[in-house]
Write a protein that holds these residues in place. Structure first.
Motif, PDB file in Angstrom:
ATOM      1  N   VAL A 150       0.851  -1.181   0.000  1.00 12.31           N
ATOM      2  CA  VAL A 150       0.000   0.000   0.000  1.00 12.31           C
ATOM      3  C   VAL A 150       0.892   1.238   0.000  1.00 12.31           C
ATOM      4  N   ASN A 151       0.559   2.224  -0.845  1.00  7.77           N
ATOM      5  CA  ASN A 151       1.368   3.438  -0.886  1.00  7.77           C
ATOM      6  C   ASN A 151       0.860   4.470   0.127  1.00  7.77           C
ATOM      7  N   SER A 152       1.472   5.640   0.149  1.00  9.08           N
ATOM      8  CA  SER A 152       1.146   6.645   1.164  1.00  9.08           C
ATOM      9  C   SER A 152      -0.250   7.230   0.978  1.00  9.08           C
ATOM     10  N   SER A 153      -0.831   7.073  -0.219  1.00  7.62           N
ATOM     11  CA  SER A 153      -2.194   7.557  -0.480  1.00  7.62           C
ATOM     12  C   SER A 153      -3.254   6.535  -0.125  1.00  7.62           C
ATOM     13  N   GLY A 154      -2.829   5.346   0.313  1.00  5.22           N
ATOM     14  CA  GLY A 154      -3.784   4.301   0.661  1.00  5.22           C
ATOM     15  C   GLY A 154      -4.227   3.460  -0.514  1.00  5.22           C
ATOM     16  N   ASN A 155      -3.560   3.605  -1.670  1.00  7.89           N
ATOM     17  CA  ASN A 155      -3.872   2.770  -2.816  1.00  7.89           C
ATOM     18  C   ASN A 155      -3.064   1.481  -2.762  1.00  7.89           C
ATOM     19  N   VAL A 156      -3.666   0.407  -3.257  1.00  8.86           N
ATOM     20  CA  VAL A 156      -3.084  -0.928  -3.141  1.00  8.86           C
ATOM     21  C   VAL A 156      -2.491  -1.340  -4.486  1.00  8.86           C
ATOM     22  N   PHE A 157      -1.261  -1.837  -4.462  1.00  8.84           N
ATOM     23  CA  PHE A 157      -0.630  -2.398  -5.646  1.00  8.84           C
ATOM     24  C   PHE A 157      -0.404  -3.886  -5.408  1.00  8.84           C
ATOM     25  N   PHE A 158      -0.784  -4.696  -6.367  1.00  8.63           N
ATOM     26  CA  PHE A 158      -0.550  -6.136  -6.216  1.00  8.63           C
ATOM     27  C   PHE A 158      -0.059  -6.728  -7.522  1.00  8.63           C
ATOM     28  N   GLY A 159       0.733  -7.794  -7.368  1.00 11.67           N
ATOM     29  CA  GLY A 159       1.359  -8.433  -8.512  1.00 11.67           C
ATOM     30  C   GLY A 159       0.610  -9.661  -8.984  1.00 11.67           C
ATOM     31  N   GLY A 160       1.243 -10.345  -9.919  1.00 14.96           N
ATOM     32  CA  GLY A 160       0.685 -11.525 -10.572  1.00 14.96           C
ATOM     33  C   GLY A 160       1.127 -11.514 -12.020  1.00 14.96           C
ATOM     34  N   GLN A 161       0.262 -11.918 -12.928  1.00 10.38           N
ATOM     35  CA  GLN A 161       0.590 -11.842 -14.350  1.00 10.38           C
ATOM     36  C   GLN A 161       0.610 -10.400 -14.852  1.00 10.38           C
ATOM     37  N   MET A 176      -1.400  -2.694 -15.374  1.00 10.65           N
ATOM     38  CA  MET A 176      -0.231  -2.429 -16.208  1.00 10.65           C
ATOM     39  C   MET A 176       0.352  -3.756 -16.662  1.00 10.65           C
ATOM     40  N   PRO A 177       0.785  -3.875 -17.919  1.00 12.11           N
ATOM     41  CA  PRO A 177       1.260  -5.155 -18.463  1.00 12.11           C
ATOM     42  C   PRO A 177       2.675  -5.491 -18.013  1.00 12.11           C
ATOM     43  N   ILE A 178       2.847  -5.691 -16.707  1.00 11.02           N
ATOM     44  CA  ILE A 178       4.151  -6.009 -16.130  1.00 11.02           C
ATOM     45  C   ILE A 178       3.985  -7.219 -15.219  1.00 11.02           C
ATOM     46  N   VAL A 179       4.690  -8.307 -15.513  1.00 11.23           N
ATOM     47  CA  VAL A 179       4.654  -9.474 -14.634  1.00 11.23           C
ATOM     48  C   VAL A 179       5.361  -9.123 -13.334  1.00 11.23           C
ATOM     49  N   CYS A 180       4.738  -9.451 -12.216  1.00  9.02           N
ATOM     50  CA  CYS A 180       5.244  -8.982 -10.917  1.00  9.02           C
ATOM     51  C   CYS A 180       5.074 -10.081  -9.874  1.00  9.02           C
TER      52      CYS A 180
END
Length: 206
Positions: A150-161, A176-180
């Motif tokens: 979670v970033n400082s704005s409270g938004n969530v980033f998660f990975g996968g395909q 975003m088209p980035i494998v993570c």
């Protein structure tokens, strides 16, 4: 809580000033995290421990969980569908049992101590526990969510395909088209994704 020393392997601390290793004997952790006071939170599989660096006292709680994270005097961990929060100052343990068909996979916290989590087995949900009122919120993800931050704005980033951002204030997903496979966020809210032998840095523009 109980204070004991367990005899086995030891964690070590590297003094970055002179590259000296400081060894703490008779402690055998399976996983570790660092708390707000730079003490070491330790997972044993059947217990959670707090190693006080200054006096090398190990304080233990009977709590069977894994995937330990530490934040502002609290320890968070999970066991199948149950998420735990341990207050290492008051010794209080809170638990939330998720009424879902899948078990909790990854968890993290935001700046307010709210808990965000994902699930195993293709269960397309992102969860949040609001610690102020114990309200559980679930969002349906456009892809199978993996590890998250979670970033400082409270938004969530998660990975996968793909790398996906959940803008929580709008209930909106951006993909975003980035494998993570693994994900980290620095103090400037830049997102880092690693997959295989490569790591990608993403600057998120507000």
């Amino acid at each position: 809580a109980r204070s004991v020393l367990d005899k086995s392997r030891a964690p070590m601390k590297l003094n970055a000033t002179n590259n000296e290793f400081i060894k703490f004997d008779n402690i055998n952790p399976k996983e570790m995290a660092i708390d707000y006071a730079d003490n070491v939170v330790i997972g044993y599989g059947g217990s959670v421990g707090l190693l006080h660096i200054q006096n090398q006292i190990l304080q233990l709680w009977d709590l069977n969980c894994n995937h330990i994270i530490a934040d502002s005097g609290k320890v968070y961990c999970k066991n199948n569908n149950i998420i735990y929060r341990l207050d290492t100052i008051s010794n209080e343990i809170f638990e939330w049992d998720m009424p879902t068909p899948s078990v909790v996979y990854d968890l993290t916290t935001d700046n307010s101590g709210n808990i965000f989590f994902t699930f195993f087995d293709g269960y397309y949900k992102i969860g949040k526990i609001s610690v102020s009122d114990n309200l559980v919120t679930l969002w349906t993800s456009p892809s199978t969510p993996g590890r998250l931050k979670v970033n400082s704005s409270g938004n969530v980033f998660f990975g996968g395909q793909s790398l996906t951002e959940l803008i929580t204030s709008e209930d909106k997903f951006l993909t975003m088209p980035i494998v993570c496979d693994n994900i980290s966020i620095d103090t400037n809210d830049a997102v880092y994704c690693s997959a295989g032998s490569s790591t990608t840095k993403i600057i998120i523009k507000s």
